[in-house]
Scaffold this active site. Sequence first.
Site, PDB file in Angstrom:
ATOM      1  N   ARG A 114       5.985   2.356 -34.545  1.00 35.60           N
ATOM      2  CA  ARG A 114       4.709   2.856 -34.410  1.00 35.60           C
ATOM      3  C   ARG A 114       3.667   2.096 -35.503  1.00 35.60           C
ATOM      4  O   ARG A 114       2.628   2.266 -35.514  1.00 35.60           O
ATOM      5  CB  ARG A 114       4.595   4.253 -34.988  1.00 35.60           C
ATOM      6  CG  ARG A 114       5.148   5.160 -33.758  1.00 35.60           C
ATOM      7  CD  ARG A 114       5.083   6.680 -33.978  1.00 35.60           C
ATOM      8  NE  ARG A 114       5.287   7.266 -32.934  1.00 35.60           N
ATOM      9  CZ  ARG A 114       6.053   8.718 -33.018  1.00 35.60           C
ATOM     10  NH1 ARG A 114       6.089   9.242 -33.895  1.00 35.60           N
ATOM     11  NH2 ARG A 114       6.422   9.048 -31.953  1.00 35.60           N
ATOM     12  N   GLU A 141      10.441   0.767 -26.310  1.00 39.05           N
ATOM     13  CA  GLU A 141      10.649   1.708 -24.906  1.00 39.05           C
ATOM     14  C   GLU A 141      11.630   1.409 -24.069  1.00 39.05           C
ATOM     15  O   GLU A 141      12.420   2.309 -23.414  1.00 39.05           O
ATOM     16  CB  GLU A 141       9.137   1.294 -24.130  1.00 39.05           C
ATOM     17  CG  GLU A 141       8.026   1.829 -24.867  1.00 39.05           C
ATOM     18  CD  GLU A 141       7.919   3.579 -25.163  1.00 39.05           C
ATOM     19  OE1 GLU A 141       8.638   4.202 -24.424  1.00 39.05           O
ATOM     20  OE2 GLU A 141       7.347   3.606 -25.894  1.00 39.05           O
ATOM     21  N   TYR A 157       7.295   5.129 -16.029  1.00 43.79           N
ATOM     22  CA  TYR A 157       7.093   5.737 -17.271  1.00 43.79           C
ATOM     23  C   TYR A 157       6.870   4.553 -18.463  1.00 43.79           C
ATOM     24  O   TYR A 157       5.883   4.543 -19.400  1.00 43.79           O
ATOM     25  CB  TYR A 157       8.127   6.581 -17.767  1.00 43.79           C
ATOM     26  CG  TYR A 157       7.945   6.968 -19.286  1.00 43.79           C
ATOM     27  CD1 TYR A 157       7.145   7.951 -19.659  1.00 43.79           C
ATOM     28  CD2 TYR A 157       8.763   6.240 -20.441  1.00 43.79           C
ATOM     29  CE1 TYR A 157       6.946   8.485 -20.930  1.00 43.79           C
ATOM     30  CE2 TYR A 157       8.524   6.570 -21.544  1.00 43.79           C
ATOM     31  CZ  TYR A 157       7.735   7.747 -21.967  1.00 43.79           C
ATOM     32  OH  TYR A 157       7.621   8.124 -23.295  1.00 43.79           O
ATOM     33  N   ASP A 193       8.320  11.413 -19.109  1.00 46.23           N
ATOM     34  CA  ASP A 193       9.550  11.330 -19.424  1.00 46.23           C
ATOM     35  C   ASP A 193       9.923  12.952 -19.580  1.00 46.23           C
ATOM     36  O   ASP A 193       9.255  13.848 -19.326  1.00 46.23           O
ATOM     37  CB  ASP A 193       9.711  10.575 -20.658  1.00 46.23           C
ATOM     38  CG  ASP A 193       9.250  11.270 -21.891  1.00 46.23           C
ATOM     39  OD1 ASP A 193       8.259  12.184 -22.029  1.00 46.23           O
ATOM     40  OD2 ASP A 193       9.866  10.917 -23.044  1.00 46.23           O
TER      41      ASP A 193
END
Length: 337
Positions: free
Chosen positions: A21, A33, A114, A132
């Site tokens: 992040r 991811e 996703y 998800d």
Amino acid sequence: MTLAHRLHEWFLANQRDLPWRKTRDPYAIWLSEIMLQQTRVAAVIPYYQRFLERFPDYSTLANASESELLAMWSGLGYYSRARNLHKAAQMMVDAGGFPNTYESIRALPGVGDYTAAAVASIAFGMPRVGLDGNIVRVMARWTAEAGDVKQNATRLRLLETAQNNIDRKNPGIYKQSLMELGATICLPKAPKCLYCPINDDCDAKLQGLQNTIPIQLGKQKAISEEKVVLWIVRGLQVLLWQRNGDSRRLAGFWELPEPEMLTGVEAGQELGIFSHSIVNHKYRFILREGKLRGSAGDLLKWVRLEKLKELPISTVLRKSLRLLKLDPRRERKEGVS
Ligand code: SF4
């Protein structure tokens, strides 16, 4: 306030401090991811940090050997992800950069709807959201979805709701806040509705259905099985076998033998027990000392213990080494080689 604004405010005040992040680098976000697909956040963090240290960009990753990549991935599971990362990095080198449209991100191997939406929204600010498990649960509860969330028609409805409520200025935060809410507040069992920023218009909460939704019909029961694996050593070598390169699971990975693979072997003292789940199977592994009476045959190879840290090894072998206090990764971290 809109759904997106309430989630945004809550997220800024309550988000977990996670390494991915702190960046907008598409490569680092894509890596996180892919690692997070089917894997818990706590398990991913050390792998993500080690990976970025060793492969800080896609060209370094593209130039690494597959064997080194798999060894670094060892223990994270679902190894096709590592192979796809490698292929994708090589495609980026050929294309001269990280893809920067939703369609071109989606076209990378190992990237589904996703993941493509996550990278597009977080790294490039594109107004895309995907589904998800966490987002499905939050959306299904917020709208009191009565359909089976495994059905395509239900998922399309939930995706539409998530997409219609997107924050077009901050799509990355919107996606992350939905995911974070599902992971920390809107939990699968016993959601903490009292602390939820969207509890005043959550239809499941208002109707007392938060423990019933999401609805999943025909959920398969896990199958339990017991297996014995053998620890057979000769001096500083251990007897292992390597999966074929075209094996459907864990191609090229090294494993401990099971008694059925050897003739003239005696399973001796029990060295420990551990559990390991693979898809719908829950295994209870019993690690036993093995004594070889005949030859090891063609399938099995003697491998020096010190070589294990350079080889792709299965999670079952890694858990066995950990039981024996021989975890190669821990040794490397502590500087013992
Ligand atoms: S109010 Fe409860 S059920 Fe509804 S979204 Fe929040 S945590 Fe989930």
